[in-house]
Design a protein around this motif. Structure first.
Motif, short mmCIF file in Angstrom:
data_model
loop_
_atom_site.label_atom_id
_atom_site.label_comp_id
_atom_site.label_asym_id
_atom_site.label_seq_id
_atom_site.Cartn_x
_atom_site.Cartn_y
_atom_site.Cartn_z
N LEU A 1 28.07 6.74 -32.41
CA LEU A 1 27.12 7.82 -32.71
C LEU A 1 27.75 8.84 -33.65
CD1 LEU A 1 25.96 8.54 -29.02
CD2 LEU A 1 25.06 6.82 -30.60
N HIS B 1 10.31 16.42 -30.61
CA HIS B 1 11.08 16.24 -31.84
C HIS B 1 10.46 15.12 -32.65
CE1 HIS B 1 14.29 16.22 -34.71
NE2 HIS B 1 15.02 17.06 -34.01
N THR C 1 23.15 17.92 -28.07
CA THR C 1 23.27 16.80 -27.12
C THR C 1 22.32 15.63 -27.37
OG1 THR C 1 21.70 17.70 -25.50
CG2 THR C 1 24.00 18.38 -25.28
N VAL C 2 21.28 15.80 -28.16
CA VAL C 2 20.32 14.70 -28.34
C VAL C 2 20.71 13.88 -29.57
CG1 VAL C 2 17.89 14.08 -28.65
CG2 VAL C 2 18.50 16.08 -27.27
N PRO C 3 20.87 12.55 -29.40
CA PRO C 3 21.34 11.71 -30.51
C PRO C 3 20.26 11.47 -31.56
CG PRO C 3 20.99 10.35 -28.57
CD PRO C 3 20.76 11.79 -28.14
N ILE C 4 20.15 12.46 -32.44
CA ILE C 4 19.23 12.40 -33.58
C ILE C 4 20.04 12.70 -34.83
CG2 ILE C 4 17.28 13.58 -34.69
CD1 ILE C 4 16.08 13.98 -31.91
N TRP C 5 19.73 11.99 -35.90
CA TRP C 5 20.47 12.15 -37.16
C TRP C 5 19.50 12.43 -38.29
CZ3 TRP C 5 21.17 7.94 -33.82
CH2 TRP C 5 22.30 8.06 -33.00
N LYS C 6 20.05 13.11 -39.30
CA LYS C 6 19.20 13.60 -40.38
C LYS C 6 19.86 13.25 -41.71
CE LYS C 6 19.17 18.16 -40.40
NZ LYS C 6 18.75 19.45 -39.86
N PRO D 1 27.92 12.50 -35.68
CA PRO D 1 27.56 13.83 -35.15
C PRO D 1 26.04 14.06 -35.20
CG PRO D 1 28.76 13.99 -37.23
CD PRO D 1 28.88 12.58 -36.77
N PHE D 2 25.54 14.65 -34.14
CA PHE D 2 24.08 14.83 -34.02
C PHE D 2 23.60 15.91 -34.99
CE2 PHE D 2 24.92 13.74 -29.30
CZ PHE D 2 25.10 12.41 -29.64
N ALA D 3 22.38 15.74 -35.46
CA ALA D 3 21.85 16.69 -36.45
C ALA D 3 20.36 16.92 -36.23
CB ALA D 3 22.11 16.18 -37.87
N GLY D 4 19.98 16.93 -34.95
CA GLY D 4 18.57 17.18 -34.65
C GLY D 4 18.22 18.64 -34.83
N GLY D 5 16.93 18.94 -34.68
CA GLY D 5 16.45 20.31 -34.79
C GLY D 5 16.09 20.67 -36.21
N PHE E 1 24.74 3.50 -35.65
CA PHE E 1 23.55 4.29 -35.98
C PHE E 1 23.83 5.19 -37.18
CE2 PHE E 1 23.07 2.96 -31.67
CZ PHE E 1 21.74 2.62 -31.57
N ALA E 2 22.79 5.41 -37.96
CA ALA E 2 22.83 6.36 -39.08
C ALA E 2 24.05 6.12 -39.97
CB ALA E 2 22.76 7.80 -38.53
N ARG F 1 14.98 9.99 -23.51
CA ARG F 1 15.52 10.22 -22.16
C ARG F 1 16.49 11.40 -22.18
NH1 ARG F 1 20.37 9.04 -20.17
NH2 ARG F 1 20.91 7.49 -21.75
N ILE F 2 17.35 11.46 -23.19
CA ILE F 2 18.33 12.54 -23.26
C ILE F 2 17.65 13.88 -23.55
CG2 ILE F 2 20.36 13.36 -24.54
CD1 ILE F 2 21.14 10.35 -24.81
N LYS G 1 20.10 20.50 -30.15
CA LYS G 1 20.87 20.21 -31.37
C LYS G 1 22.23 19.61 -31.04
CE LYS G 1 20.53 23.29 -34.82
NZ LYS G 1 19.60 22.88 -35.87
N HIS H 1 18.35 7.70 -31.69
CA HIS H 1 18.83 6.61 -30.85
C HIS H 1 17.70 6.21 -29.89
CE1 HIS H 1 21.07 4.68 -27.59
NE2 HIS H 1 22.02 4.44 -28.48
N PRO H 2 17.66 4.93 -29.48
CA PRO H 2 16.60 4.50 -28.55
C PRO H 2 16.57 5.31 -27.25
CG PRO H 2 17.79 2.59 -29.40
CD PRO H 2 18.49 3.81 -29.94
N ASP H 3 17.71 5.88 -26.85
CA ASP H 3 17.76 6.68 -25.61
C ASP H 3 17.48 8.16 -25.86
OD1 ASP H 3 18.52 4.33 -24.45
OD2 ASP H 3 20.54 4.97 -23.88
N TYR I 1 14.71 11.61 -40.46
CA TYR I 1 15.31 11.73 -39.13
C TYR I 1 15.32 10.36 -38.46
CZ TYR I 1 15.03 16.87 -38.99
OH TYR I 1 15.20 18.21 -39.21
#
Lengths: 142, 89
Positions: free
Chosen positions: B83, A85, A123-128, B85-89, B16-17, A64-65, A121, A59-61, A56
């Protein structure tokens, strides 16, 4: 990396193992008869393919998000919510997301927790990046 | 002998990513036309980096001034994050 709003909402991005009791404690209150805690757990398959592990990235922000996400759900539902997270390298069975909501009664707490997870899932800038057992890997969602 | 159509603007772009994989870097400075929009940035990025970047910008979003955006008409400013597409969770 700890963000707390004026309502003392817990919203954390961490590379450490998630303390799953932390979100439960963060939403508990004497007036709350229902606490719903969701654990998003790394599973060993995705769309029929065997998964070895996940990476995972955030993003640095992102923290905050995530805090804005918790705040918006709290304002819309009138309930206390919290989320942590995890990022970095995760293995099968590791908890990637812990999200919690509390309410006087269970229906509202279930609904708020579901809303929170959906919003995190989307709105938060996280990538997997998922690593398959055959050695291939790919970013999820592309 | 290019015609003087404006000085252009230097934009700091962070990837990113999957976007960083496509660009083979995490940050660079690009010169865009004055008044460049997210739409024109997308076109430039796809021209430079090809199919993986096309998939990123078609399904992803951008961070402008701390806000996640998807509207092609928005002006880019001097800093933008790409950015996937987001893939959190």
């Amino acid at each position: 990396m700890h963000s707390r709003t004026a309502q003392d909402l817990l919203a954390i991005i961490t590379s450490d193992e998630i303390d799953v009791r932390a979100v439960q404690k963060a939403v508990g209150a004497p007036h709350s008869g229902a606490v719903v805690v969701f654990h998003g757990v790394v599973r060993n398959h995705d769309e029929g393919q065997d998964i070895q592990s996940l990476d995972y990235r955030a993003h640095p922000d992102a923290e905050r998000i995530l805090a804005e996400c918790c705040r918006s759900v709290s304002e819309e539902t009138g309930l206390t919510v919290a989320a942590i997270h995890r990022i970095g390298h995760l293995e099968i069975g590791d908890v990637a997301l812990a999200a919690a909501a509390s309410a006087a009664h269970r229906r509202e707490a279930f609904d708020a927790c579901e809303l929170l997870v959906e919003r995190i899932k989307s709105t938060v800038p996280i990538w997997k990046r998922q690593y398959f057992t055959d050695g291939r890997s790919e970013w999820v969602g592309l | 002998m290019a015609a003087e159509t404006g000085t252009g603007v230097i934009v700091a772009v962070r990837y990113f990513a999957a976007a960083a994989d496509a660009a083979q870097c995490e940050e660079e400075q690009l010169v865009l036309d004055d008044g460049a929009t997210l739409g024109s940035l997308k076109v430039l990025l796809v021209e430079r980096y090809g199919d993986l970047m096309r998939r990123v910008v078609e399904s992803g979003s951008f961070l402008l001034n701390g806000v996640v955006c998807k509207d092609d008409a928005l002006p880019v400013g001097d800093r933008v994050d790409v950015l996937p597409p987001f893939a959190g969770g």
